[in-house]
Design a protein around this motif. Structure first.
Motif: not given
Length: 195
Positions: A62-85
């Motif tokens: 559960v902790v690993i899944e929670e971490f995964g959700m947090r880090i991928t959600n954070r990536l979603h928040e920080l990355v815009s559609e038009n951003c570069g690599i």
């Protein structure tokens, strides 16, 4: 449906245990952190941990899944559609730095985990790979970065980051590798893949 006060209290306790366990696993290690220490740090009885998580392995999953959700959600928040690599790599570094201790334990102890936990790690890396690969493919087509298999591009980035994290005692003995060297790693990697 409206939750009763008791249901809400149970959910809050369960989330508290997960949050404390994430920190305890980061501090002590995924394979050796004790549920009794997690209970003590959370201010709950040892039995309360097991009332919510019947086994230590279930808690870890559960902790690993929670971490995964947090880090991928954070990536979603920080990355815009038009951003570069470069922007997506910077977002990845920022997301890792927020949970650096746990992520470092996860990558360094991953082979010692049960199959379910290892599969959760694979799912986390796959979600991160999706974001990086999607933007990399677009930039390869636009001629901004060299043409190469996207899987190799992602694995090279992950290998670079993981090497520095696993060897944090050499690169940032008293602090965060990502805060100290994250910008430098992104800049170096961009030079490697740019045309």
């Amino acid at each position: 449906m409206i939750k009763s006060q008791r249901q809400q209290q149970k959910e809050n306790t369960k989330q508290l245990i997960v949050d404390v366990a994430l920190n305890q696993f980061a501090k002590d290690g995924l394979t050796v952190a004790r549920t009794s220490d997690i209970a003590s740090s959370a201010g709950v009885s040892h039995g309360t941990v097991f009332a919510h998580f019947p086994t230590r392995e279930i808690l870890l999953n559960v902790v690993i899944e929670e971490f995964g959700m947090r880090i991928t959600n954070r990536l979603h928040e920080l990355v815009s559609e038009n951003c570069g690599i470069k922007e997506v790599l910077e977002a990845h570094v920022k997301g890792i730095s927020e949970y650096e201790g746990f992520y470092t334990r996860l990558i360094s102890e991953g082979r010692l985990l049960n199959e379910s936990s290892r599969n959760s790690l694979i799912m986390i890396q796959s979600a991160i790979s999706f974001h990086i690969s999607e933007i990399a493919e677009r930039e390869i087509k636009a001629g901004k970065i060299r043409s190469m298999p996207v899987a190799l591009l992602f694995n090279t980035w992950i290998g670079l980051v993981n090497h520095y994290l696993i060897n944090s005692d050499l690169f940032a003995p008293q602090g965060s590798v990502m805060k100290k060297l994250g910008k430098q790693l992104v800049e170096h990697y961009i030079k490697l893949i740019s045309k």
